[in-house]
Design a protein around this motif. Structure first.
Motif, PDB file in Angstrom:
ATOM      1  N   GLY A  12      -0.997  14.343   5.465  1.00 30.59           N
ATOM      2  CA  GLY A  12      -2.286  13.666   5.375  1.00 30.59           C
ATOM      3  C   GLY A  12      -3.302  14.243   6.343  1.00 30.59           C
ATOM      4  N   ARG A  13      -2.848  14.559   7.569  1.00 31.46           N
ATOM      5  CA  ARG A  13      -3.759  15.141   8.559  1.00 31.46           C
ATOM      6  C   ARG A  13      -4.250  16.520   8.103  1.00 31.46           C
ATOM      7  N   GLU A  14      -3.365  17.289   7.477  1.00 29.04           N
ATOM      8  CA  GLU A  14      -3.776  18.591   6.934  1.00 29.04           C
ATOM      9  C   GLU A  14      -4.778  18.402   5.804  1.00 29.04           C
ATOM     10  N   PHE A  15      -4.570  17.384   4.970  1.00 32.89           N
ATOM     11  CA  PHE A  15      -5.469  17.114   3.852  1.00 32.89           C
ATOM     12  C   PHE A  15      -6.875  16.752   4.337  1.00 32.89           C
ATOM     13  N   ILE A  16      -6.984  15.882   5.350  1.00 33.75           N
ATOM     14  CA  ILE A  16      -8.330  15.458   5.776  1.00 33.75           C
ATOM     15  C   ILE A  16      -9.098  16.594   6.455  1.00 33.75           C
ATOM     16  N   LYS A  17      -8.391  17.600   6.958  1.00 31.77           N
ATOM     17  CA  LYS A  17      -9.074  18.761   7.541  1.00 31.77           C
ATOM     18  C   LYS A  17      -9.873  19.520   6.484  1.00 31.77           C
ATOM     19  N   LYS A  18      -9.478  19.377   5.222  1.00 29.42           N
ATOM     20  CA  LYS A  18     -10.140  20.091   4.118  1.00 29.42           C
ATOM     21  C   LYS A  18     -11.282  19.287   3.506  1.00 29.42           C
ATOM     22  N   LEU A  19     -11.466  18.054   3.957  1.00 33.89           N
ATOM     23  CA  LEU A  19     -12.496  17.184   3.379  1.00 33.89           C
ATOM     24  C   LEU A  19     -13.815  17.342   4.103  1.00 33.89           C
ATOM     25  N   LYS A  20     -14.874  16.935   3.403  1.00 31.99           N
ATOM     26  CA  LYS A  20     -16.192  16.875   4.032  1.00 31.99           C
ATOM     27  C   LYS A  20     -16.886  15.596   3.578  1.00 31.99           C
ATOM     28  N   LYS A  21     -17.844  15.163   4.371  1.00 35.10           N
ATOM     29  CA  LYS A  21     -18.582  13.946   4.056  1.00 35.10           C
ATOM     30  C   LYS A  21     -19.195  14.081   2.659  1.00 35.10           C
ATOM     31  N   GLY A  22     -19.045  13.016   1.862  1.00 39.51           N
ATOM     32  CA  GLY A  22     -19.582  13.007   0.500  1.00 39.51           C
ATOM     33  C   GLY A  22     -18.586  13.409  -0.568  1.00 39.51           C
ATOM     34  N   ASP A  23     -17.446  13.985  -0.166  1.00 41.71           N
ATOM     35  CA  ASP A  23     -16.424  14.337  -1.161  1.00 41.71           C
ATOM     36  C   ASP A  23     -15.971  13.084  -1.911  1.00 41.71           C
ATOM     37  N   LYS A  24     -15.746  13.245  -3.199  1.00 42.18           N
ATOM     38  CA  LYS A  24     -15.195  12.169  -4.026  1.00 42.18           C
ATOM     39  C   LYS A  24     -13.716  12.474  -4.207  1.00 42.18           C
ATOM     40  N   VAL A  25     -12.883  11.490  -3.895  1.00 39.74           N
ATOM     41  CA  VAL A  25     -11.435  11.699  -3.923  1.00 39.74           C
ATOM     42  C   VAL A  25     -10.804  10.687  -4.867  1.00 39.74           C
ATOM     43  N   ASP A  26     -10.075  11.195  -5.837  1.00 36.80           N
ATOM     44  CA  ASP A  26      -9.336  10.360  -6.779  1.00 36.80           C
ATOM     45  C   ASP A  26      -7.990  10.041  -6.127  1.00 36.80           C
ATOM     46  N   VAL A  27      -7.659   8.750  -6.027  1.00 32.18           N
ATOM     47  CA  VAL A  27      -6.452   8.323  -5.316  1.00 32.18           C
ATOM     48  C   VAL A  27      -5.598   7.443  -6.227  1.00 32.18           C
ATOM     49  N   VAL A  28      -4.284   7.695  -6.228  1.00 31.65           N
ATOM     50  CA  VAL A  28      -3.313   6.821  -6.895  1.00 31.65           C
ATOM     51  C   VAL A  28      -2.308   6.395  -5.838  1.00 31.65           C
ATOM     52  N   TYR A  29      -2.109   5.078  -5.688  1.00 25.74           N
ATOM     53  CA  TYR A  29      -1.114   4.535  -4.764  1.00 25.74           C
ATOM     54  C   TYR A  29      -0.138   3.708  -5.574  1.00 25.74           C
ATOM     55  N   ALA A  30       1.143   3.924  -5.346  1.00 29.38           N
ATOM     56  CA  ALA A  30       2.155   3.198  -6.120  1.00 29.38           C
ATOM     57  C   ALA A  30       3.255   2.687  -5.203  1.00 29.38           C
ATOM     58  N   GLU A  31       3.777   1.507  -5.547  1.00 27.07           N
ATOM     59  CA  GLU A  31       4.938   0.930  -4.875  1.00 27.07           C
ATOM     60  C   GLU A  31       5.897   0.442  -5.945  1.00 27.07           C
ATOM     61  N   ALA A  32       7.178   0.574  -5.669  1.00 28.74           N
ATOM     62  CA  ALA A  32       8.178   0.080  -6.609  1.00 28.74           C
ATOM     63  C   ALA A  32       9.383  -0.428  -5.832  1.00 28.74           C
ATOM     64  N   LEU A  33      10.025  -1.445  -6.383  1.00 26.43           N
ATOM     65  CA  LEU A  33      11.235  -2.014  -5.804  1.00 26.43           C
ATOM     66  C   LEU A  33      12.241  -2.183  -6.931  1.00 26.43           C
ATOM     67  N   ALA A  34      13.439  -1.692  -6.726  1.00 25.47           N
ATOM     68  CA  ALA A  34      14.483  -1.831  -7.738  1.00 25.47           C
ATOM     69  C   ALA A  34      15.759  -2.336  -7.083  1.00 25.47           C
ATOM     70  N   VAL A  35      16.468  -3.187  -7.782  1.00 27.63           N
ATOM     71  CA  VAL A  35      17.769  -3.692  -7.344  1.00 27.63           C
ATOM     72  C   VAL A  35      18.752  -3.398  -8.469  1.00 27.63           C
ATOM     73  N   GLU A  36      19.839  -2.738  -8.126  1.00 27.47           N
ATOM     74  CA  GLU A  36      20.835  -2.366  -9.135  1.00 27.47           C
ATOM     75  C   GLU A  36      22.245  -2.664  -8.633  1.00 27.47           C
ATOM     76  N   VAL A  37      23.091  -3.052  -9.567  1.00 31.62           N
ATOM     77  CA  VAL A  37      24.520  -3.181  -9.284  1.00 31.62           C
ATOM     78  C   VAL A  37      25.182  -1.967  -9.909  1.00 31.62           C
ATOM     79  N   ARG A  38      25.957  -1.266  -9.108  1.00 29.23           N
ATOM     80  CA  ARG A  38      26.664  -0.082  -9.586  1.00 29.23           C
ATOM     81  C   ARG A  38      28.157  -0.354  -9.528  1.00 29.23           C
ATOM     82  N   PRO A  39      28.902   0.186 -10.469  1.00 24.86           N
ATOM     83  CA  PRO A  39      30.349  -0.036 -10.461  1.00 24.86           C
ATOM     84  C   PRO A  39      30.989   0.453  -9.172  1.00 24.86           C
ATOM     85  N   GLU A  40      32.102  -0.171  -8.833  1.00 23.37           N
ATOM     86  CA  GLU A  40      32.863   0.237  -7.653  1.00 23.37           C
ATOM     87  C   GLU A  40      33.260   1.688  -7.816  1.00 23.37           C
TER      88      GLU A  40
END
Length: 196
Positions: A167-195
């Protein structure tokens, strides 16, 4: 072994991207972009599963035990047996891409929430996910302070702490006024697996 969280994640991210007008922003490869994701898992072993009360007793990797009641939405309860492994997976991911100069700023924010569960007859498993996609406008870049101030689609400003080297490397490439398309995702899964 791929878990429910992976298939749920793929379907949801693709749907969120399609809802916003395509799988990738229309920009030349020279536009800065970044993608960061993390998957954490916790494991436990089924000590007992009582179908009459729907109470499952689990033993964590640290040796502690706990009892949980499985609601009626937990399909395939009869498939849970002592010795089975329970895996809880938590995923977080973000992608960001600078849009080409002159791109219009959309005030829309796309959100997609999804749920999934394993089919009847198999081991129980379920997942939930949320993905949000929008375009922000860079207002201020504070490289020493590792923060980025953006104008959100609703017109409010937000100071975003930048926590990763990527992220720090990414913001070094930005400049004021840049338009940035952002996707943020979260997921939670619970599974039972055979022994195993």
């Amino acid at each position: 072994m791929k878990t429910t969280v992976y298939s749920l994640l793929s379907a949801t991210l693709l749907a969120a991207a399609a809802a916003h007008g395509g799988a990738e922003p229309a920009s030349p490869p020279s536009q800065p972009s970044m993608q960061r994701e993390a998957l954490e898992e916790a494991h436990a072993t089924v000590v007992s599963a009582d179908p009459a009360t729907r109470i499952i007793t689990l033993k964590g990797e640290d040796g502690r035990t706990g009892a949980f009641t499985a609601g009626p939405e937990v399909r395939n309860f009869a498939q849970i047996h002592a010795g089975d492994k329970v895996v809880v997976s938590y995923y977080r991911g973000i992608t960001a891409q600078v849009l080409p100069a002159g791109s219009a700023v959309s005030k829309e924010v796309d959100q997609l929430d999804a749920t999934a569960r394993n089919p009847a007859g198999g081991k129980p498993g379920a997942g939930v996910m949320s993905a949000i996609r929008g375009t922000v406008v860079v207002q201020k870049i504070d490289i020493p302070g590792s923060t980025l101030t953006v104008l959100k689609p609703d017109g409010t400003s937000r100071v975003v702490p930048i926590e990763s080297d990527q992220g720090r490397e990414f913001i070094k490439k930005l400049k004021k006024g840049d338009k940035v398309d952002v996707v943020y995702a979260e997921a939670l899964a619970v599974e039972v697996r055979p022994e195993t």
